[in-house]
Scaffold this motif. Structure first.
Motif, PDB file in Angstrom:
ATOM      1  N   LEU A  93      53.875   9.517 -23.935  1.00  0.00           N
ATOM      2  CA  LEU A  93      53.637  10.808 -23.262  1.00  0.00           C
ATOM      3  C   LEU A  93      54.262  11.955 -24.052  1.00  0.00           C
ATOM      4  O   LEU A  93      53.643  13.017 -24.242  1.00  0.00           O
ATOM      5  CB  LEU A  93      54.221  10.777 -21.847  1.00  0.00           C
ATOM      6  N   LYS A  94      55.503  11.715 -24.534  1.00  0.00           N
ATOM      7  CA  LYS A  94      56.173  12.759 -25.309  1.00  0.00           C
ATOM      8  C   LYS A  94      55.506  12.956 -26.662  1.00  0.00           C
ATOM      9  O   LYS A  94      55.349  14.086 -27.139  1.00  0.00           O
ATOM     10  CB  LYS A  94      57.644  12.389 -25.501  1.00  0.00           C
ATOM     11  N   GLU A  95      55.113  11.850 -27.279  1.00  0.00           N
ATOM     12  CA  GLU A  95      54.521  11.940 -28.612  1.00  0.00           C
ATOM     13  C   GLU A  95      53.220  12.733 -28.603  1.00  0.00           C
ATOM     14  O   GLU A  95      52.966  13.547 -29.511  1.00  0.00           O
ATOM     15  CB  GLU A  95      54.268  10.531 -29.147  1.00  0.00           C
ATOM     16  N   PHE A  96      52.373  12.522 -27.569  1.00  0.00           N
ATOM     17  CA  PHE A  96      51.063  13.180 -27.536  1.00  0.00           C
ATOM     18  C   PHE A  96      51.021  14.366 -26.572  1.00  0.00           C
ATOM     19  O   PHE A  96      49.957  14.966 -26.381  1.00  0.00           O
ATOM     20  CB  PHE A  96      49.984  12.161 -27.152  1.00  0.00           C
ATOM     21  N   ASN A  97      52.188  14.663 -25.944  1.00  0.00           N
ATOM     22  CA  ASN A  97      52.292  15.828 -25.065  1.00  0.00           C
ATOM     23  C   ASN A  97      51.230  15.785 -23.968  1.00  0.00           C
ATOM     24  O   ASN A  97      50.435  16.718 -23.785  1.00  0.00           O
ATOM     25  CB  ASN A  97      52.170  17.126 -25.872  1.00  0.00           C
ATOM     26  N   LEU A  98      51.215  14.692 -23.210  1.00  0.00           N
ATOM     27  CA  LEU A  98      50.212  14.481 -22.173  1.00  0.00           C
ATOM     28  C   LEU A  98      50.863  14.414 -20.802  1.00  0.00           C
ATOM     29  O   LEU A  98      51.966  13.865 -20.659  1.00  0.00           O
ATOM     30  CB  LEU A  98      49.457  13.177 -22.419  1.00  0.00           C
ATOM     31  N   VAL A 105      57.895   0.646 -19.547  1.00  0.00           N
ATOM     32  CA  VAL A 105      58.138   2.008 -19.045  1.00  0.00           C
ATOM     33  C   VAL A 105      58.615   2.919 -20.174  1.00  0.00           C
ATOM     34  O   VAL A 105      58.124   4.055 -20.329  1.00  0.00           O
ATOM     35  CB  VAL A 105      59.159   1.982 -17.892  1.00  0.00           C
ATOM     36  N   ASP A 106      59.535   2.429 -20.999  1.00  0.00           N
ATOM     37  CA  ASP A 106      60.037   3.239 -22.114  1.00  0.00           C
ATOM     38  C   ASP A 106      58.934   3.513 -23.136  1.00  0.00           C
ATOM     39  O   ASP A 106      58.851   4.625 -23.689  1.00  0.00           O
ATOM     40  CB  ASP A 106      61.202   2.525 -22.797  1.00  0.00           C
ATOM     41  N   ASP A 107      58.095   2.520 -23.385  1.00  0.00           N
ATOM     42  CA  ASP A 107      56.991   2.714 -24.340  1.00  0.00           C
ATOM     43  C   ASP A 107      56.032   3.792 -23.849  1.00  0.00           C
ATOM     44  O   ASP A 107      55.603   4.657 -24.629  1.00  0.00           O
ATOM     45  CB  ASP A 107      56.237   1.398 -24.545  1.00  0.00           C
ATOM     46  N   LEU A 108      55.706   3.762 -22.564  1.00  0.00           N
ATOM     47  CA  LEU A 108      54.783   4.767 -22.016  1.00  0.00           C
ATOM     48  C   LEU A 108      55.416   6.159 -22.018  1.00  0.00           C
ATOM     49  O   LEU A 108      54.736   7.157 -22.320  1.00  0.00           O
ATOM     50  CB  LEU A 108      54.374   4.364 -20.595  1.00  0.00           C
ATOM     51  N   CYS A 109      56.699   6.235 -21.712  1.00  0.00           N
ATOM     52  CA  CYS A 109      57.393   7.538 -21.770  1.00  0.00           C
ATOM     53  C   CYS A 109      57.356   8.100 -23.188  1.00  0.00           C
ATOM     54  O   CYS A 109      57.122   9.303 -23.391  1.00  0.00           O
ATOM     55  CB  CYS A 109      58.834   7.391 -21.309  1.00  0.00           C
ATOM     56  N   GLY A 110      57.578   7.242 -24.158  1.00  0.00           N
ATOM     57  CA  GLY A 110      57.554   7.683 -25.548  1.00  0.00           C
ATOM     58  C   GLY A 110      56.188   8.193 -25.960  1.00  0.00           C
ATOM     59  O   GLY A 110      56.075   9.194 -26.686  1.00  0.00           O
ATOM     60  N   PHE A 168      45.897   7.073 -25.818  1.00  0.00           N
ATOM     61  CA  PHE A 168      46.632   8.325 -25.630  1.00  0.00           C
ATOM     62  C   PHE A 168      46.210   9.348 -26.681  1.00  0.00           C
ATOM     63  O   PHE A 168      46.035  10.544 -26.381  1.00  0.00           O
ATOM     64  CB  PHE A 168      48.138   8.074 -25.717  1.00  0.00           C
ATOM     65  N   GLY A 169      46.080   8.889 -27.918  1.00  0.00           N
ATOM     66  CA  GLY A 169      45.669   9.802 -28.981  1.00  0.00           C
ATOM     67  C   GLY A 169      44.285  10.373 -28.726  1.00  0.00           C
ATOM     68  O   GLY A 169      44.048  11.580 -28.941  1.00  0.00           O
ATOM     69  N   GLN A 170      43.334   9.522 -28.274  1.00  0.00           N
ATOM     70  CA  GLN A 170      41.983  10.003 -28.001  1.00  0.00           C
ATOM     71  C   GLN A 170      41.962  10.970 -26.821  1.00  0.00           C
ATOM     72  O   GLN A 170      41.253  11.985 -26.837  1.00  0.00           O
ATOM     73  CB  GLN A 170      41.054   8.821 -27.712  1.00  0.00           C
ATOM     74  N   LEU A 171      42.762  10.661 -25.777  1.00  0.00           N
ATOM     75  CA  LEU A 171      42.838  11.560 -24.623  1.00  0.00           C
ATOM     76  C   LEU A 171      43.365  12.927 -25.041  1.00  0.00           C
ATOM     77  O   LEU A 171      42.861  13.969 -24.590  1.00  0.00           O
ATOM     78  CB  LEU A 171      43.741  10.937 -23.553  1.00  0.00           C
ATOM     79  N   ALA A 172      44.364  12.943 -25.910  1.00  0.00           N
ATOM     80  CA  ALA A 172      44.903  14.223 -26.390  1.00  0.00           C
ATOM     81  C   ALA A 172      43.842  15.008 -27.153  1.00  0.00           C
ATOM     82  O   ALA A 172      43.740  16.244 -27.016  1.00  0.00           O
ATOM     83  CB  ALA A 172      46.127  13.963 -27.272  1.00  0.00           C
ATOM     84  N   ARG A 173      43.032  14.328 -27.964  1.00  0.00           N
ATOM     85  CA  ARG A 173      41.969  15.019 -28.709  1.00  0.00           C
ATOM     86  C   ARG A 173      40.898  15.562 -27.771  1.00  0.00           C
ATOM     87  O   ARG A 173      40.395  16.677 -27.963  1.00  0.00           O
ATOM     88  CB  ARG A 173      41.361  14.069 -29.740  1.00  0.00           C
ATOM     89  N   LEU A 221      56.981   8.313 -12.627  1.00  0.00           N
ATOM     90  CA  LEU A 221      56.663   9.087 -13.832  1.00  0.00           C
ATOM     91  C   LEU A 221      55.364   9.872 -13.684  1.00  0.00           C
ATOM     92  O   LEU A 221      55.086  10.751 -14.501  1.00  0.00           O
ATOM     93  CB  LEU A 221      56.564   8.148 -15.039  1.00  0.00           C
ATOM     94  N   GLY A 222      54.558   9.531 -12.670  1.00  0.00           N
ATOM     95  CA  GLY A 222      53.321  10.268 -12.436  1.00  0.00           C
ATOM     96  C   GLY A 222      52.059   9.543 -12.862  1.00  0.00           C
ATOM     97  O   GLY A 222      50.948  10.096 -12.742  1.00  0.00           O
ATOM     98  N   PHE A 223      52.162   8.315 -13.357  1.00  0.00           N
ATOM     99  CA  PHE A 223      50.966   7.569 -13.749  1.00  0.00           C
ATOM    100  C   PHE A 223      50.181   7.168 -12.501  1.00  0.00           C
ATOM    101  O   PHE A 223      50.740   6.801 -11.473  1.00  0.00           O
ATOM    102  CB  PHE A 223      51.347   6.302 -14.526  1.00  0.00           C
TER     103      PHE A 223
END
Length: 643
Positions: A493-498, A486-491, A456-461, A529-531
């Motif tokens: 998405l919010k953390e990296f704004n993706l 599911v909760d981990d993935l939601c978290g 997720f971090g690399q995708l955001a970069r 969730l859109g995944f």
């Protein structure tokens, strides 16, 4: 309590034990220390009192002679009883002297009543009561009949005799009542002590039994098993025989116990133990070493009988029972090690039998014989587990990325995130080796969280740098069953704004094998969730076309094994073609992995495949290298299109 028992208690005759001489000695010494000065003082008081000099002199002389002698006698345990008798004899003579000579009418009235207490305390319950009775008779004689027999005896007033007699009886009664209470208390304490000792002996016996015997089945436990196996090894060495040690694990006993309850579970275990011991008979010895594990020591006397035949003929238990109206079938796994082939001592033999059982369990087999090669492999897995745990904590892992190519446009549209591990000691370790270890050991959750966070971090970069790609992440079957996924993935998405649609979650067909309903619920939640979701290695696992129409998935990923043979094998080409058509009919995209040459790429284009991945385009590479490769690929593609 019967009247006779009460009478005996009042008379101090219920004691079941006496104090030892060593315990009585301090009592005698203390009494002499107190009695001698008190007797001399009271003798002096009688001597000085008008009319009573003679009883005072008698008390003083007898006190010095008898108490002094008692003091010296009390230093020797053998003479202690004589010292006690001298003390009481002094008190008795002093009482009689006071009674006959009138001293009791003077100061003797103050202390003469202590005799019963003294006798009972000093001589114990039975003898103390006897001394007290003699004292009462002597006092009665000295006051009532003394003056009529001896001319020098004191003549008491009738009223005084009545009051003194009543007082003597009263204090004697108090002494005996006190003694009765004390004897009752001692009796209860004695009985309680005996009960406690009996319970302690029983408890110690149970502890000893628990230390060497299983409480449910009565079979030897592991501690006892070591001793038994050691003796069996010694006997086998002397006779030149072989021993087989079978480690047996019952499957799903925890789940079964939860259903039928603790008592029924114990009954089931006892039935299982009875079945196994009856099957083996006198040829073997059983022990229960854990809740769901047994060990059988089998004596193999003839070399003509193979170990495999023994296992099939003797240890092939049918564990089928009916407990509380439940029909129960228990499967089991057996691991076998032999003496002297595999080990020469009890500890090693048991360990290798357990190792063989684990090998059978991991291979999903019912039976396995100890294999040194597999043992080394298992040891390596244990080592890698420890190293992987450390690598996760200290950042020893990294993600590489392999490009995903749109076959129609030729553009790089995404990248699959692939974990890589270079251990500082062991060097590069293949994902095919460490990922199964993570799945079996319980490290798969922290490992998956680490992969998702890194990806997720690399995708955001990449998005921030203008590189329009999606990223594919592999999820194990255990991850799909994790309620926190599911909760981990939601978290994240919010953390990296993706946006969720830029992430493809790759699932294996095995994800639906164990708990299809739970897996389906997770997949539906991720879809909402859109995944985007993909079935990885399609066609190699639990392939079932029925689940495709129910799952909210977006693509199928054809396994690379079909790609390798597609150029030369018509059957592989037919399978790939059919899969692509099926996917398109279901509005799914198709990803083909393992593309290694232009011919395979062209065949896939002709079949209408959507996305390709493989060494023909690029190998997995670190993020910064992939970034350069993707930009270079896009530039070259535009150049080709312009030309």
């Amino acid at each position: 309590m019967p009247h006779s028992a009460i009478l005996k208690g009042v008379l101090g005759m219920l004691a079941r034990h006496e104090l030892s001489a060593n315990q009585r000695k301090p009592h005698v010494r203390l009494l002499i220390y107190v009695a001698l000065p008190c007797a001399l003082l009271l003798a002096l008081a009688n001597y000085l009192q008008s009319g009573y000099p003679l009883p005072g002199m008698i008390v003083a002389i007898t006190a010095l002679l008898m108490l002094g002698t008692a003091f010296f006698l009390s230093s020797q345990e053998k003479l202690l009883a004589l010292a006690e008798s001298l003390l009481l004899l002094f008190a008795l003579l002093a009482s009689v002297a006071l009674g006959l000579l009138g001293g009791i009418a003077g100061s003797g009235i103050l202390w003469i009543y202590a005799f019963p207490f003294l006798a009972l305390w000093l001589k114990g319950q039975k003898q103390g009561a006897q001394w007290s009775l003699v004292w009462l008779l002597a006092m009665a004689f000295s006051m009532l009949a003394g003056s009529s027999i001896f001319p020098f005896a004191y003549a008491y007033d009738e009223k005084f005799v009545l009051q003194a007699s009543a007082a003597l009886l009263f204090y004697s009664g108090i002494a005996l009542a006190y003694n009765f209470s004390r004897s009752q208390l001692e009796e209860k304490l004695y009985v309680s002590e005996q009960g406690i000792q009996a319970k302690t002996r029983d408890y110690m016996a149970k502890l000893e039994q628990a230390a060497y015997q299983d409480g449910v089945t009565g079979l030897p436990n592991r501690l006892r098993l070591l001793d038994i196996l050691g003796r069996e090894i010694s006997a086998a060495q002397e006779r030149g025989h072989t021993l087989l040690v079978a480690h047996i694990r019952l499957k799903k006993m925890f789940e079964t116990a939860n259903i039928i309850g603790t008592d029924a579970s114990d009954k089931l275990i006892r039935n299982i133990a009875a079945t196994m011991t009856a099957t083996v008979g006198s040829r073997g010895i059983f022990a229960r070493i854990r809740r769901d594990e047994f060990v059988c020591i089998y004596r193999k006397h003839s070399e003509d009988i193979s170990a495999t035949e023994i296992i099939k003929d003797v240890l092939a238990f049918r564990l089928e029972y009916k407990i509380n109206d439940y029909a129960i079938h228990i499967d089991h796994t057996i691991g076998v090690a032999s003496f002297p082939s595999h080990a020469g001592d009890a500890e090693s033999l048991l360990r290798k039998a357990a190792q063989a059982m684990l090998q059978a369990q991991f291979a999903n087999q019912g039976l396995a014989f100890y294999d040194e090669r597999l043992d080394q492999q298992f040891s390596r897995q244990q080592l890698l587990f420890a190293q992987l745990h450390e690598a996760l904590q200290k950042g020893g892992l990294s993600l590489h990325y392999q490009g995903l190519i749109d076959l129609q446009s030729g553009a790089v549209i995404g990248a699959e995130a692939l974990a890589r591990w270079i251990d500082p000691v062991s060097g590069p370790i293949a994902p095919s080796e460490f990922i199964p270890i993570a799945e079996k050991s319980g490290l798969i959750k922290p490992f998956t969280l680490w992969v998702m966070r890194e990806a997720f971090g690399q995708l955001a970069r990449w998005r921030a740098e203008g590189l329009d790609l999606f990223v594919s992440i592999n999820l194990s079957s255990r991850s799909i069953l994790d309620k926190q996924l599911v909760d981990d993935l939601c978290g994240l998405l919010k953390e990296f704004n993706l946006p969720a649609e830029y992430v493809v979650l790759e699932l294996t067909e095995a994800s639906f094998a164990d708990s299809p309903e739970t897996a389906l619920q997770t997949i539906l939640s991720l879809h909402k969730l859109g995944f985007r979701q993909s079935i990885d290695d399609f066609g190699t696992g639990y392939s079932s076309l029925s689940y495709l129409k129910n799952l909210k998935i977006d693509e199928l990923k054809i396994d690379q094994s079909f790609m390798r043979s597609m150029a030369t094998d018509a059957s592989s080409r037919a399978i790939v073609q059919s899969t692509i058509q099926l996917a398109h009919n279901l509005n799914l995209k198709v990803v083909a992995e393992g593309i290694e040459n232009a011919k395979t790429e062209q065949q896939l284009k002709d079949m209408g495949c959507d996305i390709a991945q493989g060494y023909y385009y690029c190998k997995p590479m670190p993020a910064d290298v992939f970034n350069q490769w993707a930009r270079s690929w896009q530039i070259n593609r535009r150049a080709v299109l312009s030309a």
